[in-house]
Enzyme design. Sequence first.
Site, short mmCIF file in Angstrom:
data_model
loop_
_atom_site.label_atom_id
_atom_site.label_comp_id
_atom_site.label_asym_id
_atom_site.label_seq_id
_atom_site.Cartn_x
_atom_site.Cartn_y
_atom_site.Cartn_z
N ASP A 372 27.99 -37.60 18.38
CA ASP A 372 27.05 -37.81 17.26
C ASP A 372 25.86 -36.86 17.11
O ASP A 372 25.79 -36.04 16.18
CB ASP A 372 26.56 -39.27 17.24
CG ASP A 372 26.10 -39.80 18.60
OD1 ASP A 372 26.01 -39.01 19.56
OD2 ASP A 372 25.81 -41.01 18.70
N GLU A 506 21.38 -47.48 13.63
CA GLU A 506 22.03 -46.44 12.82
C GLU A 506 22.26 -46.83 11.36
O GLU A 506 22.12 -45.99 10.45
CB GLU A 506 23.37 -46.02 13.46
CG GLU A 506 23.23 -45.26 14.77
CD GLU A 506 22.88 -46.13 15.97
OE1 GLU A 506 23.07 -47.37 15.87
OE2 GLU A 506 22.44 -45.60 17.00
C1 DMJ Z 1 19.56 -44.17 20.40
O1 DMJ Z 1 19.08 -44.08 21.69
C2 DMJ Z 1 19.71 -42.82 19.80
O2 DMJ Z 1 19.78 -42.97 18.43
C3 DMJ Z 1 20.92 -42.07 20.27
O3 DMJ Z 1 21.13 -40.88 19.58
C4 DMJ Z 1 22.17 -42.91 20.21
N1 DMJ Z 1 21.93 -44.25 19.85
C5 DMJ Z 1 20.85 -44.96 20.42
C6 DMJ Z 1 20.64 -46.28 19.71
O4 DMJ Z 1 21.78 -46.87 19.24
#
Ligand code: DMJ
Length: 615
Positions: A372, A506
């Site tokens: 991601d 998200e």
């Molecule tokens: C967060 O710590 C950050 O957004 C990270 O990139 C992935 N997701 C978690 C929360 O869901």
Amino acid sequence: MTTPALLPLSAAGYPPCRRTLRLSEKFILLLILSAFITLCFGAFFFLPDNSKHKRFDLGLEGQLQLDHFPCILTEESLRDKIRADHERALQEAKEKLRKSREELQAEIQTEKNKVMEDLKKKDPGPKPLPPVPMPKVVGVSDGEPPEPDVKEKRDKIREMMKHAWDSYRQYGWGHNELKPLAKKGHSTNIFGNSQLGASIVDALDTLYIMGLHEEFKDGQEWIEQNLDFGVNAEVSVFEVNIRFIGGLLAAYYLSGQEVFKLKAVQLAEKLLPAFNTPTGIPWAMVNLKSGVGRNWGWASAGSSILAEFGTLHMEFVHLTYLTGNPAYYQKVMHIRKLLAKMDRPNGLYPNYLNPRTGRWGQHHTSVGGLGDSFYEYLLKAWLMSDKTDSEARKTYDDAIEAIERHLIRKSNGGLTFIGEWKNGHLERKMGHLACFAGGMFALGADGSPDDKAGHYLQLGAEIAHTCHESYDRTVLKLGPEAFKFDSGLEAVAVRQNEKYYILRPEVIETYWYMWRFTHDPKYRQWGWEAAQAIDKYCRVSGGFSGVKDVYSSNPTYDDVQQSFFLAETLKYLYLLFSSDDLMPLESWVFNTEAHPLPVLHLGNITLPGSEPAQR
Ligand code: DMJ
């Protein structure tokens, strides 16, 4: 010529009182003498220290120094001295016992303070960093919406933040996270066995933006007095970067308080040993004290993770900007260059890369977990450079083009989803984490090649819609961790271990970006639905908890208040109900943990270790 004294004399001629010795006698005498001297030397140099210094150990040192004549101490005076010492020690012990516990503790504390004071005098602490021009800091407060009903919603979000913070303050202060049901501190392996107050650092900028200044000051005080990175703890480089360095830098830019900058730099120094690998691709974890790094045991073929080593750029560029130290910038640019040289199967970046060999691990590609934020940071590197880092923009555009071709599909029911690519096969499953991509596509629309801005804004809207459906099709109106588009299933979770909601941000993040770019009221409506569901099903007296099954009307709690709930979920909700002049996107770029960093006008600045930026 005769030498009678040396000649052997006959017994008869032996004088009654001889004044000279015979040669053999002299020889024997010499032998005895030299043996004696050797013995003395041996005793002095080779006997153990304690036997040499026995007299001093008996407490006579002072006496000897006073008298300068150790040899005249009699046995009696020695005994008197020992007796007197024992009596004095006994007396002191008795006096101590007479004192109350509090008095003793106070004495110990005074002693401790004295030692600390002395230490401070000896070590004046880290040197102040060289001053750099502070980027223009705009729109960091207020943002009150004109509509009373929106303002009411915003107030409710601030109240939720207060509840989350106050609970943590009361039951988990200084721990990384909170167990809101057990009402005590909590931590996970991403922070090692440390107690670094992750929730404090993660929450600071949200408190600031919401105008909760007393709470912010409280957090700042804790950081000043307690946040120490010299601990023997093995932490995740990625998590510590996005939550701590990102959180501290954002707090610095918003408040102008030097302490946050200093702490961010101290921590960054501790992360640098993670880059000591044969390729310069960092380890996933590093021990803050020893600097020893390693990778997660579960990662394919000892690999580092794309979303971890690919999510350092924003913070590291700011560190070089603030300190003048080129090392941070060079580390992340080295990663970029190395990736640019590698072959990409089908134009896709696999999630795994071995830091020893520089080879890809399993050919899995994802816009959810493990992949991601790598894509997110390519786009944001460009935005943060005031759109001068065209290399980053091009890399983003190429990556997204391949993702659209291989991973993005429409379900039978017409929902656009992002699947997971596994060795040439597309798994028709989307994770909650991948829902952030709706916001990313919208954010990247302006500036996309071939005038595809409209297309990417539309793609963002479709992802937002799909993710909203994943919430709407549950009992609690909260989204599951992963949902499928297979065998008649449309945006629903199948496996029990994919039905949980852990206060993730998200989906709400995407609603906020879509709101900012379209002002379509449905995004505020969807955000409000999510906020109400969180307040109804996740709120407990000791804070907010994740739930284990969003399809059950009687859910059980996971008993964790994640630090990202305060950093991200509540911040994005608050911004959704604020006016656009709060944290405008032209001036701020949010890191992947929702910590805002200002745009650096790199067209006018040359970072140490870099070439001047080209437009
Ligand atoms: C967060 O710590 C950050 O957004 C990270 O990139 C992935 N997701 C978690 C929360 O869901």
